[in-house]
Design an enzyme around this catalytic site. Sequence first.
Site, PDB file in Angstrom:
ATOM      1  N   TRP A 101       0.837  -1.206   0.000  1.00 45.21           N
ATOM      2  CA  TRP A 101       0.000   0.000   0.000  1.00 45.21           C
ATOM      3  C   TRP A 101       0.863   1.244   0.000  1.00 45.21           C
ATOM      4  O   TRP A 101       0.535   2.235  -0.657  1.00 45.21           O
ATOM      5  CB  TRP A 101      -0.961  -0.016   1.184  1.00 45.21           C
ATOM      6  N   ASP A 171      -1.343   6.655   6.319  1.00 48.45           N
ATOM      7  CA  ASP A 171      -2.462   5.772   5.976  1.00 48.45           C
ATOM      8  C   ASP A 171      -2.664   4.846   7.172  1.00 48.45           C
ATOM      9  O   ASP A 171      -1.790   4.038   7.487  1.00 48.45           O
ATOM     10  CB  ASP A 171      -2.087   4.978   4.713  1.00 48.45           C
ATOM     11  N   LYS A 195     -11.820  -1.593   6.965  1.00 47.21           N
ATOM     12  CA  LYS A 195     -10.984  -2.512   7.733  1.00 47.21           C
ATOM     13  C   LYS A 195     -11.433  -2.566   9.188  1.00 47.21           C
ATOM     14  O   LYS A 195     -11.457  -3.617   9.783  1.00 47.21           O
ATOM     15  CB  LYS A 195      -9.504  -2.080   7.668  1.00 47.21           C
TER      16      LYS A 195
END
Length: 361
Positions: A101, A171, A195
């Site tokens: 990511w 993030d 999530k």
Amino acid sequence: MGRVYNFSAGPAVLPEEVLKEAAEEMLDYKGTGMSVMEMSHRSKAYEEIIQTAEKNLRELMNIPDNYKVLFLQGGASQQFAMIPMNLMKNKVADYIITGQWAKKAYQEAQIYGKANAIASSADKTFSYIPDCSDLPISDDADYVYICENNTIYGTKFKTLPNTKGKTLVADVSSCFLSEPVDVTKYGVIYGGVQKNIGPAGVVIVIIREDLITEDTLPGTPTMLKYKIHADNASLYNTPPAYGIYICGKVFQWLKRKGGLEAMKKYNEEKAKILYDFLDESKMFQGTVRKEDRSLMNVPFVTGNEELDAKFVKEAKAAGFENLKGHRTVGGMRASIYNAMPKEGVEALVAFMKKFEAENTK
Ligand SMILES: *Cc1c(COP(=O)(O)O)cnc(C)c1O
């Protein structure tokens, strides 16, 4: 059919209490005679939903007044572009590459300016967090970027990097609200909510006010300017209204649970049950350097691909879903977010012990 123990990395398990409340309010939200899904986002009822959600999130995370909370769309991935478009005034940013990511964010930033990879743990399949105490931060960097919890590899920054005074952008998709954070250490904290908070389709951005300016890169679409959303309290256009409503319910659930200190304690207890077993097992091993282990995502392997596949198959049959590891890592991964009950982790470990005994001669 009852509910399974869902170890998915995302979209992931949500609190049962929240799902039941939403079910009860599905046809008639608080006497409005309609579902939140059917409601104008300009209505009184919806205004209260989004404002209460923001208020509770501010309370949970202790967000200072000089930060805006934005409920946006496009997932975490859209932020990979939105961040450089809005923040790259000098067209330079430093990225710490601790997994896929972070790498995707870094690659996207290269479209807009000079993105530097100033540290990486790619040499060992991202199984650790590099030492970030004295990195070659660029003098003219607009920000330093991290992915704080690496969903795929199961690592977490336990100390934030020394950015040498530069703005930190993080993030936090897979560790959002899992423990207290000091918001003042960041310029931007953002995460997709699927999530640990709510249904896919919402991304929450917490951004320091001085970083919200008219001065975006040329060609930045209106919808990708933080300022337009900040000026309109996340209601510039139709927001992901139902998703935000569920996030709001999760914030209330977290407050009832005692807030983020209590969540941290609970998450530590849960993770310890699994990590302790991984450390004593002769069959299963964790894949991450101990000091960098995530409380949320726990990858593990047997070292034998066939045995891994057998485990995943038998676990599924026993009601443990989504334990297959990410396709780039193999093995298994148990994501044990806020809403995963301790009993789920205990049951998983009991199952792993049984599997180990049955498959050891
Ligand atoms: C899942 C995930 C993403 C991607 O999220 P989308 O909402 O699908 O764009 C980005 N970063 C992290 C850390 C993630 O776990």
